[in-house]
Write a protein that holds these residues in place. Structure first.
Motif, PDB file in Angstrom:
ATOM      1  N   VAL A  54       4.863   6.378   2.140  1.00 39.45           N
ATOM      2  CA  VAL A  54       4.178   7.651   1.918  1.00 39.45           C
ATOM      3  C   VAL A  54       5.077   8.555   1.093  1.00 39.45           C
ATOM      4  O   VAL A  54       6.245   8.781   1.444  1.00 39.45           O
ATOM      5  CB  VAL A  54       3.819   8.337   3.255  1.00 39.45           C
ATOM      6  CG1 VAL A  54       3.153   9.695   2.997  1.00 39.45           C
ATOM      7  CG2 VAL A  54       2.918   7.453   4.103  1.00 39.45           C
ATOM      8  N   THR A  96      -6.345   4.051   5.419  1.00 41.47           N
ATOM      9  CA  THR A  96      -5.261   3.242   4.872  1.00 41.47           C
ATOM     10  C   THR A  96      -4.121   3.122   5.872  1.00 41.47           C
ATOM     11  O   THR A  96      -3.900   4.007   6.700  1.00 41.47           O
ATOM     12  CB  THR A  96      -4.738   3.832   3.547  1.00 41.47           C
ATOM     13  OG1 THR A  96      -3.778   2.932   2.981  1.00 41.47           O
ATOM     14  CG2 THR A  96      -4.096   5.185   3.761  1.00 41.47           C
ATOM     15  N   HIS A 109       5.405   5.745   9.815  1.00 37.04           N
ATOM     16  CA  HIS A 109       5.452   5.244   8.451  1.00 37.04           C
ATOM     17  C   HIS A 109       6.703   5.748   7.739  1.00 37.04           C
ATOM     18  O   HIS A 109       7.322   6.729   8.153  1.00 37.04           O
ATOM     19  CB  HIS A 109       4.202   5.694   7.676  1.00 37.04           C
ATOM     20  CG  HIS A 109       2.924   5.210   8.270  1.00 37.04           C
ATOM     21  ND1 HIS A 109       2.324   5.848   9.346  1.00 37.04           N
ATOM     22  CD2 HIS A 109       2.126   4.160   7.965  1.00 37.04           C
ATOM     23  CE1 HIS A 109       1.206   5.206   9.674  1.00 37.04           C
ATOM     24  NE2 HIS A 109       1.065   4.185   8.842  1.00 37.04           N
ATOM     25  N   ARG A 134       0.840  -1.196   0.000  1.00 39.63           N
ATOM     26  CA  ARG A 134       0.000   0.000   0.000  1.00 39.63           C
ATOM     27  C   ARG A 134       0.877   1.248   0.000  1.00 39.63           C
ATOM     28  O   ARG A 134       1.808   1.352   0.792  1.00 39.63           O
ATOM     29  CB  ARG A 134      -0.917   0.016   1.232  1.00 39.63           C
ATOM     30  CG  ARG A 134      -1.945  -1.105   1.241  1.00 39.63           C
ATOM     31  CD  ARG A 134      -2.968  -0.887   2.340  1.00 39.63           C
ATOM     32  NE  ARG A 134      -4.015  -1.877   2.292  1.00 39.63           N
ATOM     33  CZ  ARG A 134      -5.243  -1.700   2.773  1.00 39.63           C
ATOM     34  NH1 ARG A 134      -5.563  -0.549   3.349  1.00 39.63           N
ATOM     35  NH2 ARG A 134      -6.149  -2.651   2.689  1.00 39.63           N
ATOM     36  N   ILE A 135       0.542   2.167  -0.875  1.00 38.86           N
ATOM     37  CA  ILE A 135       1.290   3.409  -1.016  1.00 38.86           C
ATOM     38  C   ILE A 135       0.332   4.581  -0.877  1.00 38.86           C
ATOM     39  O   ILE A 135      -0.797   4.538  -1.378  1.00 38.86           O
ATOM     40  CB  ILE A 135       1.988   3.481  -2.392  1.00 38.86           C
ATOM     41  CG1 ILE A 135       2.927   2.278  -2.585  1.00 38.86           C
ATOM     42  CG2 ILE A 135       2.756   4.788  -2.551  1.00 38.86           C
ATOM     43  CD1 ILE A 135       3.411   2.129  -4.010  1.00 38.86           C
ATOM     44  N   VAL A 136       0.765   5.614  -0.198  1.00 34.49           N
ATOM     45  CA  VAL A 136       0.040   6.884  -0.148  1.00 34.49           C
ATOM     46  C   VAL A 136       0.878   7.924  -0.886  1.00 34.49           C
ATOM     47  O   VAL A 136       2.095   8.009  -0.680  1.00 34.49           O
ATOM     48  CB  VAL A 136      -0.227   7.331   1.305  1.00 34.49           C
ATOM     49  CG1 VAL A 136      -0.467   8.839   1.375  1.00 34.49           C
ATOM     50  CG2 VAL A 136      -1.430   6.585   1.875  1.00 34.49           C
ATOM     51  N   PRO A 182      -0.456   2.575   5.116  1.00 36.62           N
ATOM     52  CA  PRO A 182       0.503   2.413   4.016  1.00 36.62           C
ATOM     53  C   PRO A 182       1.860   1.896   4.465  1.00 36.62           C
ATOM     54  O   PRO A 182       2.290   2.089   5.600  1.00 36.62           O
ATOM     55  CB  PRO A 182       0.615   3.833   3.465  1.00 36.62           C
ATOM     56  CG  PRO A 182       0.388   4.703   4.653  1.00 36.62           C
ATOM     57  CD  PRO A 182      -0.648   3.988   5.478  1.00 36.62           C
ATOM     58  N   ASP A 183       2.527   1.263   3.513  1.00 36.64           N
ATOM     59  CA  ASP A 183       3.918   0.858   3.716  1.00 36.64           C
ATOM     60  C   ASP A 183       4.873   1.963   3.297  1.00 36.64           C
ATOM     61  O   ASP A 183       6.035   1.970   3.694  1.00 36.64           O
ATOM     62  CB  ASP A 183       4.220  -0.394   2.888  1.00 36.64           C
ATOM     63  CG  ASP A 183       3.276  -1.533   3.199  1.00 36.64           C
ATOM     64  OD1 ASP A 183       3.208  -1.942   4.376  1.00 36.64           O
ATOM     65  OD2 ASP A 183       2.580  -1.999   2.275  1.00 36.64           O
ATOM     66  N   ARG A 209      -1.861  -1.145  -4.066  1.00 37.27           N
ATOM     67  CA  ARG A 209      -2.865  -0.109  -3.817  1.00 37.27           C
ATOM     68  C   ARG A 209      -2.173   1.244  -3.659  1.00 37.27           C
ATOM     69  O   ARG A 209      -1.217   1.374  -2.888  1.00 37.27           O
ATOM     70  CB  ARG A 209      -3.673  -0.432  -2.571  1.00 37.27           C
ATOM     71  CG  ARG A 209      -4.663   0.668  -2.169  1.00 37.27           C
ATOM     72  CD  ARG A 209      -5.597   0.212  -1.093  1.00 37.27           C
ATOM     73  NE  ARG A 209      -6.264   1.331  -0.432  1.00 37.27           N
ATOM     74  CZ  ARG A 209      -7.214   1.191   0.498  1.00 37.27           C
ATOM     75  NH1 ARG A 209      -7.606  -0.010   0.853  1.00 37.27           N
ATOM     76  NH2 ARG A 209      -7.756   2.264   1.050  1.00 37.27           N
ATOM     77  N   VAL A 210      -2.680   2.229  -4.382  1.00 42.08           N
ATOM     78  CA  VAL A 210      -2.156   3.590  -4.306  1.00 42.08           C
ATOM     79  C   VAL A 210      -3.301   4.524  -3.924  1.00 42.08           C
ATOM     80  O   VAL A 210      -4.242   4.711  -4.703  1.00 42.08           O
ATOM     81  CB  VAL A 210      -1.534   4.040  -5.639  1.00 42.08           C
ATOM     82  CG1 VAL A 210      -1.009   5.471  -5.518  1.00 42.08           C
ATOM     83  CG2 VAL A 210      -0.408   3.092  -6.063  1.00 42.08           C
ATOM     84  N   ASP A 211      -3.233   5.077  -2.719  1.00 45.10           N
ATOM     85  CA  ASP A 211      -4.193   6.087  -2.282  1.00 45.10           C
ATOM     86  C   ASP A 211      -3.562   7.450  -2.509  1.00 45.10           C
ATOM     87  O   ASP A 211      -2.565   7.794  -1.863  1.00 45.10           O
ATOM     88  CB  ASP A 211      -4.535   5.907  -0.807  1.00 45.10           C
ATOM     89  CG  ASP A 211      -5.412   4.698  -0.563  1.00 45.10           C
ATOM     90  OD1 ASP A 211      -6.636   4.825  -0.720  1.00 45.10           O
ATOM     91  OD2 ASP A 211      -4.869   3.618  -0.226  1.00 45.10           O
TER      92      ASP A 211
END
Length: 215
Positions: free
Chosen positions: A106, A101, A132, A11-13, A103-104, A41-43
């Motif tokens: 940011v 979310t 994070h 997961r990425i922000v 994330p792993d 996943r990209v938020d």
């Protein structure tokens, strides 16, 4: 804060003050990550430019910069250049993002950025995402605020060229700007590549580093 050895990136922000910030600062990194990890996943959150042509540009651009990803993009309508005056709205948007979310990674602006909108976003990110891996991307501009980065993502020549091509293709509203051209983007990437023994790279600022060498 960085935790080395924390596991895969699922997961990425990615956050920007304006449409095109994310693509300029971290487009090559997103391409590299998404090509290597289909379905990641990209938020993404952009605080200004919503409701018009700029939002249309951003949606098309980030879809191209995140191939095969589960992209979830929100574009708000805060006034460009006025983020400090809309601090509560910006903070609420970042907190809402944080709430949905874990994330792993940011990607956000640097706290040393000279633009008040970029700098404001950076300050919000370091408080909302305290535990994070937060990488502060850089955006070349007339202010001359580029510093000495502490982290690098090497880019293959193919990715570097693709980034520049996508920037030119998807943001026609920015082509008139004197700094928005192939030489500027590839030139900075080449300099950052030299600094990390690669052909091209994107560079980041890291506020905190936590080591877990016994894991």
């Amino acid at each position: 804060m960085i935790r080395l050895g924390a596991g895969p990136l699922d997961r990425i922000v990615a956050v920007g003050a304006h449409c095109d910030d994310i693509a300029i600062g971290a487009g090559g990194t997103l391409l590299t990550l998404c090509l290597a990890r289909p379905g990641v996943r990209v938020d993404a959150l952009v605080l200004s430019g919503g409701g018009g042509d700029r939002e249309d540009e951003e949606r098309a651009a980030l879809a191209a910069f995140c191939p095969g990803a589960d992209l979830r993009l929100t574009v708000l309508k805060l006034p460009d250049g006025r983020l400090p005056a809309h601090w509560e709205e910006a903070k609420a948007a970042v907190e809402e993002l944080r709430g949905r979310t874990e994330p792993d990674l940011v990607l956000a602006p640097r706290t040393e950025d000279a633009h008040q909108d970029h700098r404001g976003v950076a300050e919000l990110m370091t408080t909302a995402f305290r535990d994070h891996l937060v990488l502060g991307y850089e955006i070349v501009k007339w202010d001359g605020d580029l510093g000495r980065p502490t982290a690098y993502q090497p880019l293959s020549p193919e990715v570097a060229e693709r980034k520049v091509g996508l920037l030119q293709e998807h943001y026609p509203s920015q082509r008139h700007r004197p700094w928005y051209d192939r030489e500027a983007f590839l030139g900075l990437a080449r300099i950052r590549g030299i600094e990390c023994h690669a052909r091209y790279a994107e560079a980041y600022a890291v506020a905190k580093l936590t080591l877990d060498l016994g894991a």
